[in-house]
Design an enzyme around this catalytic site. Structure first.
Site, PDB file in Angstrom:
ATOM      1  N   ASP A 165       0.836  -1.194   0.000  1.00 17.33           N
ATOM      2  CA  ASP A 165       0.000   0.000   0.000  1.00 17.33           C
ATOM      3  C   ASP A 165       0.876   1.250   0.000  1.00 17.33           C
ATOM      4  OD1 ASP A 165      -2.221  -1.603   0.140  1.00 17.33           O
ATOM      5  OD2 ASP A 165      -2.498  -1.364   2.301  1.00 17.33           O
ATOM      6  N   LYS A 166       0.337   2.337  -0.493  1.00 21.68           N
ATOM      7  CA  LYS A 166       1.075   3.597  -0.557  1.00 21.68           C
ATOM      8  C   LYS A 166       1.755   3.939   0.768  1.00 21.68           C
ATOM      9  CE  LYS A 166       0.303   8.578  -0.810  1.00 21.68           C
ATOM     10  NZ  LYS A 166      -0.717   9.657  -0.870  1.00 21.68           N
TER      11      LYS A 166
END
Length: 344
Positions: A165-166
């Site tokens: 995830d970012k």
């Protein structure tokens, strides 16, 4: 050390309303001349194009086909289901969109912890998006890989075989050759790539020192941005398993190690929330920011796999970043406790 890689591309054409020659090609369109290889003989034209123009999605290529932007042996492709033959000449006019312009090299600092002819291991910082997507068409890990290695442009997704995830930090393996990419994808599917994470979560841990969370995950029907534990008899989803090992407690939270056995979207975040321990600062799943942590407190600290070409064992570990360490200090906990579950 990063370096600027020259990229050679087909020059853009001018639009009909701005083209003094009157050639009538769309503004800044790129004309690709393709030859159907033997291995794509008999495929639908949309499938063949997706295999030959890997930087664009099949849905986008289908839109181009529907608009008459593709010629097969000089004749407009009539429908997406049309079959191609080996040696067919396919001309397609790729009209610029944010998506089509996303796959470009950008000089982005990347922490490469290992590299050989077939793969790289990257220590990704929190905040770096892995792959271009709506809202993040540039400044991604993929853009950085294209600048770091011109050969990445020859691989689907620039060699990316799994994602973080970012706002999750930590280790990722990226392929540099097609053979390595195929083998890594198979290894991940076979669950023979070991991925371990450190997490800081709300509320002290009062369960067994080791817990297996074996709960399927699917899209949250009430919020499409979220994933959720689902009942497969009632909602679509996929099996998901996370082993959670307790490391230590503070007065307000816990420090755990999470071992992935599957790789579902937001898996650790969803499973920890299902236990009543949402990750610190993970606002999407009930977490609250604190102690300087402004993103979900999740770090991919250990990555282990067999080298896809040589079979040699590869093991990498990454120290938690500064924001993670800051919370540990504030909670009077230590990272080295991660080496022995239940330690404090």
């Amino acid at each position: 050390m990063n370096q600027t890689i020259p990229i050679i591309s087909t020059p853009p054409f001018l639009a009909e309303d701005a083209d003094p020659s009157g050639d009538g090609v769309s503004l800044d369109a790129e004309l690709r001349h393709l030859v159907v290889p033997v291995e794509l003989h008999g495929q639908r034209v949309d499938s063949a194009l997706a295999a030959m123009v890997t930087e664009l999605s099949r849905s986008y290529l289908q839109q181009l086909l529907e608009s008459g932007a593709a010629l097969i042996n000089g004749k407009t492709a009539q429908k997406m289901s049309q079959r191609v033959k080996a040696g067919d000449l396919v001309d397609i006019e790729i009209r610029p969109t944010q998506q089509s312009q996303a796959f470009k090299p950008e000089l982005i600092p990347l922490n490469v912890v290992y590299s050989d002819a077939h793969l790289r291991v990257i220590d990704k910082p929190a905040g770096l998006v892995v792959h271009p997507a709506p809202g993040h068409w540039s400044g991604t890990l993929l853009n950085g890989l294209l600048a770091l290695d011109a050969g990445s442009a020859l691989l689907p997704r620039a060699g990316i075989v799994h994602r973080l995830d970012k706002d999750t930090s930590g280790l990722m393996v990226v392929a540099r050759s097609r053979a390595a990419m195929d083998a890594l994808v198979q290894a991940i599917a076979a669950r023979s790539v070991s991925r371990q994470y450190l997490a800081l979560a709300h509320r002290p841990w009062h369960r067994d020192a080791s817990v297996v969370v074996d709960l399927p995950i699917g899209r949250d029907t009430k919020n499409r941005l979220r994933m959720a534990v689902v009942d497969l008899d009632r909602s679509p989803g996929k099996a998901a398993r996370t082993d959670v090992e307790w490391i230590g407690n503070s007065a307000v939270g816990c420090f755990v190690r999470c071992i992935l056995h599957t790789g579902r979207t937001h898996q650790i975040r969803v499973h920890m929330a299902s236990l009543g321990h949402p990750l610190l600062a993970d606002s999407l799943y009930g977490g609250v920011a604190g102690q300087g942590m402004l993103r979900q407190a999740l770090h991919a600290f250990r990555l282990a796999f067999a080298h896809p070409l040589t079979g040699a064992p590869m093991v990498f570990e990454s120290l938690p970043p500064a924001d993670f360490e800051g919370v540990l200090r504030a909670w009077s906990l230590r990272y080295n406790a991660a080496s022995r579950p239940g330690g404090g």
